[in-house]
Design a protein around this motif. Structure first.
Motif, mmCIF file in Angstrom:
data_model
loop_
_atom_site.group_PDB
_atom_site.id
_atom_site.type_symbol
_atom_site.label_atom_id
_atom_site.label_comp_id
_atom_site.label_asym_id
_atom_site.label_seq_id
_atom_site.Cartn_x
_atom_site.Cartn_y
_atom_site.Cartn_z
ATOM 1 N N SER A 39 -4.906 2.445 9.636
ATOM 2 C CA SER A 39 -4.241 2.239 8.302
ATOM 3 C C SER A 39 -2.868 1.386 8.474
ATOM 4 C CB SER A 39 -4.150 3.311 7.458
ATOM 5 O OG SER A 39 -3.477 4.169 7.927
ATOM 6 N N HIS A 40 -2.296 1.796 9.804
ATOM 7 C CA HIS A 40 -0.879 1.144 10.113
ATOM 8 C C HIS A 40 -0.959 -0.337 9.737
ATOM 9 C CE1 HIS A 40 2.959 1.276 11.368
ATOM 10 N NE2 HIS A 40 2.865 0.246 12.301
ATOM 11 N N LYS A 41 -2.064 -0.802 10.586
ATOM 12 C CA LYS A 41 -2.258 -2.302 10.644
ATOM 13 C C LYS A 41 -2.353 -3.063 9.250
ATOM 14 C CE LYS A 41 -4.799 -2.267 15.369
ATOM 15 N NZ LYS A 41 -5.640 -2.715 16.016
ATOM 16 N N LEU A 42 -2.905 -2.313 8.365
ATOM 17 C CA LEU A 42 -3.113 -2.860 7.078
ATOM 18 C C LEU A 42 -1.759 -2.910 6.323
ATOM 19 C CD1 LEU A 42 -6.237 -0.980 5.753
ATOM 20 C CD2 LEU A 42 -5.962 -3.103 7.086
ATOM 21 N N LEU A 43 -0.774 -2.095 6.635
ATOM 22 C CA LEU A 43 0.509 -2.428 6.249
ATOM 23 C C LEU A 43 1.142 -3.719 6.409
ATOM 24 C CD1 LEU A 43 2.081 1.127 7.100
ATOM 25 C CD2 LEU A 43 0.906 0.428 4.709
ATOM 26 N N PHE A 44 0.757 -4.631 7.408
ATOM 27 C CA PHE A 44 1.302 -5.877 7.497
ATOM 28 C C PHE A 44 0.764 -6.945 6.718
ATOM 29 C CE2 PHE A 44 2.358 -2.994 11.201
ATOM 30 C CZ PHE A 44 3.317 -3.490 11.551
ATOM 31 N N HIS A 45 0.916 -6.873 5.613
ATOM 32 C CA HIS A 45 0.110 -7.779 4.604
ATOM 33 C C HIS A 45 1.252 -8.512 3.763
ATOM 34 C CE1 HIS A 45 -2.132 -9.429 1.223
ATOM 35 N NE2 HIS A 45 -3.162 -9.072 1.874
#
Length: 247
Positions: free
Chosen positions: A67-73
């Motif tokens: 889910s951490h990767k999804l924060l880079f939006h």
């Protein structure tokens, strides 16, 4: 964060997911959490739900995507207290500490405001959110969304707003651009402008049930330490995590 990564707070998670899924999410919500009950994780959960949709999040979790990767939006923005790196005239904003911030979210998702300040190695300085920062908030929130329609701004430690910055942010929240959402996280609501608080949907977090913490610790293999951690944690998963790394 994914639904499953947030310990307890099941009722709140369900309410937030229902509002977002039914397109009934208020444009500004204020999470009040002084003890590490999950204010920041819930703000992240809501943000990802708005940006991606919960069906997409569930699919990504099943595929094992962090889910951490999804924060880079590009439509998800973060603001937090910062300190000046030098005595120069240049004003420091959150962008100058973005690498530290994403590291903080990865390693301390239940971290409190002081944990963030400590990570900055601020010494006696306590950090602040100034007018320059709010000007950047204004610019970012009025930009056209990169994908989809929604833009989200998470402001952590909002009680660190200067007086002038508070008034400037208030004007923006009173008349926000379409499809923009603010998730504010505070430990000390009494330090905020009453007029700012009145423009937000207030969400006060309660302690997590001891049984819920016990179940989580069991899955983590805490063993004999569990009872001690539950007692010392006093309903705070954030405190339990800290105790697990310091004892």
């Amino acid at each position: 964060m994914y639904h499953s990564e947030i310990v307890g707070q099941e009722k709140l998670k369900s309410q937030l997911q229902k509002m977002i899924s039914e397109d009934q999410c208020p444009h500004c919500q204020l999470f009040v959490d002084s003890q590490g009950y999950g204010g920041l994780p819930l703000a992240l959960f809501s943000s990802l739900g708005l940006i991606y949709g919960f069906e997409y999040l569930n699919n990504e979790e099943q595929k094992g995507v962090s889910s951490h990767k999804l924060l880079f939006h590009p439509d998800l923005h973060f603001v937090y207290p910062v300190i000046n790196k030098s005595s120069g005239s240049a004003k420091v904003t959150s962008e100058d500490y973005s690498e530290n911030w994403y590291e903080f979210l990865s390693n301390h998702p239940y971290g409190r405001l002081q944990d963030w300040i400590n990570q900055l190695e601020a010494g006696n300085k306590q950090g602040s959110i100034g007018v320059e920062e709010v000007s950047k908030i204004h610019s970012k929130i009025y930009l056209k969304a990169h994908s989809g329609e929604k833009k989200v701004m998470v402001i952590f430690g909002i009680e660190k707003l200067s007086e002038s910055a508070s008034n400037k942010l208030l004007k923006l929240i009173e008349e926000p651009p379409q499809n923009s959402y603010f998730f504010l996280v505070s430990e000390h609501i009494e330090l905020l402008l009453p007029t700012l608080v009145s423009r937000c949907q207030l969400i006060k977090l309660n302690p997590i049930l001891a049984k819920t913490i016990e179940d989580k610790l069991t899955t983590m293999g805490a063993g004999e330490k569990a009872k001690e951690l539950i007692s010392a944690g006093r309903g705070s998963w954030g405190k339990v995590l800290t105790l697990m790394t310091t004892t």
